[in-house]
Write an enzyme that holds these catalytic residues in place. Structure first.
Site, PDB file in Angstrom:
ATOM      1  N   ASP A  98       0.836  -1.196   0.000  1.00 57.83           N
ATOM      2  CA  ASP A  98       0.000   0.000   0.000  1.00 57.83           C
ATOM      3  C   ASP A  98       0.876   1.253   0.000  1.00 57.83           C
ATOM      4  O   ASP A  98       1.867   1.321   0.726  1.00 57.83           O
ATOM      5  CB  ASP A  98      -0.884   0.023   1.246  1.00 57.83           C
ATOM      6  CG  ASP A  98      -2.360  -0.011   0.901  1.00 57.83           C
ATOM      7  OD1 ASP A  98      -2.843   0.999   0.362  1.00 57.83           O
ATOM      8  OD2 ASP A  98      -3.020  -1.032   1.147  1.00 57.83           O
ATOM      9  N   ASP A 199      -3.455   4.325  -2.160  1.00 57.26           N
ATOM     10  CA  ASP A 199      -4.624   4.711  -1.369  1.00 57.26           C
ATOM     11  C   ASP A 199      -5.118   6.095  -1.797  1.00 57.26           C
ATOM     12  O   ASP A 199      -4.326   7.036  -1.904  1.00 57.26           O
ATOM     13  CB  ASP A 199      -4.212   4.716   0.104  1.00 57.26           C
ATOM     14  CG  ASP A 199      -5.373   4.927   1.037  1.00 57.26           C
ATOM     15  OD1 ASP A 199      -6.280   4.078   1.048  1.00 57.26           O
ATOM     16  OD2 ASP A 199      -5.371   5.933   1.770  1.00 57.26           O
ATOM     17  N   GLU A 256      -6.504   3.585  -6.031  1.00 58.93           N
ATOM     18  CA  GLU A 256      -7.843   3.679  -5.450  1.00 58.93           C
ATOM     19  C   GLU A 256      -8.378   5.075  -5.739  1.00 58.93           C
ATOM     20  O   GLU A 256      -7.770   6.064  -5.334  1.00 58.93           O
ATOM     21  CB  GLU A 256      -7.796   3.439  -3.941  1.00 58.93           C
ATOM     22  CG  GLU A 256      -9.179   3.487  -3.309  1.00 58.93           C
ATOM     23  CD  GLU A 256      -9.161   3.654  -1.798  1.00 58.93           C
ATOM     24  OE1 GLU A 256     -10.112   3.196  -1.157  1.00 58.93           O
ATOM     25  OE2 GLU A 256      -8.213   4.272  -1.262  1.00 58.93           O
ATOM     26  N   HIS A 329     -11.172  -4.456   2.324  1.00 58.81           N
ATOM     27  CA  HIS A 329     -11.118  -4.128   3.750  1.00 58.81           C
ATOM     28  C   HIS A 329     -12.044  -2.977   4.125  1.00 58.81           C
ATOM     29  O   HIS A 329     -12.292  -2.748   5.312  1.00 58.81           O
ATOM     30  CB  HIS A 329      -9.673  -3.781   4.148  1.00 58.81           C
ATOM     31  CG  HIS A 329      -9.177  -2.537   3.487  1.00 58.81           C
ATOM     32  ND1 HIS A 329      -8.899  -2.479   2.132  1.00 58.81           N
ATOM     33  CD2 HIS A 329      -8.923  -1.290   3.978  1.00 58.81           C
ATOM     34  CE1 HIS A 329      -8.502  -1.252   1.837  1.00 58.81           C
ATOM     35  NE2 HIS A 329      -8.505  -0.513   2.928  1.00 58.81           N
ATOM     36  N   ASP A 330     -12.557  -2.244   3.137  1.00 57.97           N
ATOM     37  CA  ASP A 330     -13.458  -1.112   3.397  1.00 57.97           C
ATOM     38  C   ASP A 330     -14.912  -1.431   3.062  1.00 57.97           C
ATOM     39  O   ASP A 330     -15.780  -0.569   3.235  1.00 57.97           O
ATOM     40  CB  ASP A 330     -13.038   0.099   2.546  1.00 57.97           C
ATOM     41  CG  ASP A 330     -11.825   0.814   3.102  1.00 57.97           C
ATOM     42  OD1 ASP A 330     -11.581   0.722   4.319  1.00 57.97           O
ATOM     43  OD2 ASP A 330     -11.105   1.460   2.313  1.00 57.97           O
TER      44      ASP A 330
END
Length: 559
Positions: A98, A199, A256, A329-330
């Protein structure tokens, strides 16, 4: 369309805090991941995306980084991480890390210096502004509720934080800051990683002047997203990042990008523009949100899902590339959200896997998806850990007086902790995740849903996923074939084709708990068709009319 290794890969996301604990402290760690690499190798995945393991005070579960070049103590040491990379590469798997550079932690040394004085050399690493009429510099709202500005009395100014107040936004206008980030990226690439998941990378360019957001409802704060999503210099920054760093490595990148539309995604992912390989867009995971946003629940219409996927599949057909996901994960667990996590859990999980893996793009599997892990319903808000969930609960229940039971219902459906309960390895206590007390409770259904059971059962979701991944390696049509939808108005079944050279795939999916049927297009009648995969043993030959059992999925390969 150029062939690329990352187009042909299947990527598996590990959320390290919840994957496997090796030392009994209740927190997943890097040695724990190493101990389970053979499981992932047997599944067949090519690339592991590791959510943040950097040093962090953990305000937002590691997405608030205090040192980009150190490993968080909870997860182990740098030598543990180096062994992880070696063990992955020895098994032929790649690792992407990440990259969290829209913001840092407020405990990062840069920010510690930045807040000391207005003339500190690090001041402009962040976005500081004086107040306006005794209030914040503008009316932007944080993604995690409340104002996006935090007052700091040391210098009598405010700093911008699109997320938590412990996540101050970095100032990408500052070339020194950008160079620091590029040097940090090289640090990890030189260690041998294979790329980055970036991210909220499309938040890094803010509109000049940081104007107030339109606020027709007169709320104290308003969404300023149009002023920081896909901002004016985003393409310049990404192209510079490629020139300075990425072009010198064979690195894969996925950005993302909330709020990205197809036309913008084409710019981001056009191979001739050198920005990113693919993006995560959010359109399909916003379809069950009402006008008030994520927590405002509304039923999902299959036609909306079809329209969204078809728009992206056709939009990036010639230029660009799609990333394919239904959970991470979100996001809540996909079998609970898009399938039936009770009576037809196994069938609908396999159907959803088929849907995703047969589309054009790179599929992402989120840990536990391959065994059909489900959403969780904790009794009390005190059992939840996620900052977004807790802030929302305080705002809605304590500040606005909303019904706690109704707010909890939203959390059961949409809360991020649904994805963060520990991985269910076996039927022993805490699902085999830890010998200690887990940092967040294990889903109570771990005795019925776990990896040990799944690996031992040849009819399990796990083995079905192994077959999906294997098919992708055997049939170039699954990777490179063009997509076309059939029956776009049907609210019950999703049928599409993939076409590559002289071959065709017909993918038929029943999204309901009732039997459904449809007429196969005339041009496919009488063709020789082989069933590549089906989630019922009694899948049929390709006839003029096909009937599909509840949540049935069947894929025909037509020569």
């Amino acid at each position: 369309m150029k062939k690329q290794w990352w187009k042909e890969s299947v990527i598996y996301q590990i959320y390290p805090r919840s994957f496997m604990d090796s030392n009994g402290d209740g927190i997943g760690d890097i040695p724990g991941i190493i101990s389970r690499l053979d499981y992932l190798k047997d599944l067949g995945v090519d690339v592991i995306w590791l959510s943040p393991v950097y040093k962090s005070p953990n305000d937002d579960n590691g997405y608030d980084i205090s040192d980009y070049r150190e490993i968080m103590d909870d997860f182990g040491t740098m030598s543990d991480w180096e062994l992880l990379l070696k063990e992955m590469h020895d098994r032929g798997m790649k690792l992407i890390m990440d990259l969290v550079v829209n913001h840092s932690s407020d405990e990062h040394q840069w920010f510690v210096e930045s807040r000391k004085s207005k003339d500190n050399p690090y001041r402009d690493y962040y976005i500081w502004r004086p107040g306006k009429d005794g209030k914040e510099p503008n009316n932007w709202e944080s993604v995690f509720s409340g104002s996006a500005w935090q007052y700091d009395e040391t210098t009598d100014e405010y700093y911008l934080h699109i997320f938590s107040k412990k996540q101050p936004d970095l100032n990408w206008e500052n070339p020194k800051l950008r160079q620091e980030i590029y040097d940090m990226m090289k640090f990890w690439l030189d260690k041998g990683i294979d790329g980055f998941r970036m991210d909220v990378i499309n938040f890094i360019s803010k509109v000049d002047g940081l104007p107030d957001a339109p606020n027709p409802e007169g709320k104290p704060y308003a969404s300023g997203s149009k002023f920081f999503m896909n901002g004016p210099k985003i393409h310049d920054y990404l192209q510079e990042m490629n020139r300075e760093v990425l072009d010198h490595y064979q690195a894969m990148t996925v950005g993302e990008m909330p709020g990205a539309r197809v036309d913008i995604a084409k710019l981001y992912t056009d191979e001739d523009r050198n920005e990113v390989n693919m993006i995560f867009q959010f359109e399909h995971v916003d379809l069950d949100s009402g006008p008030e946003g994520k927590w405002d629940l509304r039923p999902l219409k299959l036609t909306d899902l079809k329209n969204s996927f078809t728009k992206w599949q056709k939009g990036l057909e010639e230029i660009g590339w799609n990333s394919l996901y239904l959970n991470n994960h979100d996001q809540p667990r996909m079998v609970s959200r898009f399938g039936d996590d009770k009576k037809y859990r196994v069938e609908s999980a396999k159907m959803l896997g088929t849907f995703l893996h047969m589309l054009k793009g790179t599929p992402y599997i989120y840990q536990g998806e391959e065994i059909g892990m489900t959403n969780v319903r904790f009794e009390s808000i005190d059992d939840y850990k996620d900052i977004e969930t807790l802030n929302m609960y305080i705002e809605k229940v304590h500040q606005n007086g909303e019904d706690p039971a109704k707010v909890m219902e939203s959390i059961y459906v949409k809360g991020r902790d649904n994805a963060r309960t520990p991985f269910q390895w076996d039927e022993t206590e805490h699902g085999g995740f830890t010998s200690g007390k887990p940092w967040i409770q294990v889903n109570p259904n771990y005795k019925d849903i776990n990896a040990k059971q799944a690996v031992e059962d040849p009819q399990s979701i796990y083995h079905y996923y192994r077959r999906l991944i294997q098919l992708r390696k055997e049939y170039p049509i699954i990777v490179y074939g063009n997509y076309d939808i059939l029956l776009p108005e049907d609210e019950n079944i999703y049928v599409y084709t993939r076409t590559f050279e002289s071959q065709k795939l017909l993918v038929a999916l029943n999204f309901t708990a009732e039997e459904q049927s449809f007429d196969v297009p005339a041009e496919l009648h009488g063709k020789e068709a082989q069933i590549l995969i089906s989630n019922y043993e009694t899948a049929k030959e390709l006839t003029s009319t096909l009937s599909l059992k509840p949540y049935e999925a069947v894929v025909y390969h037509i020569q």
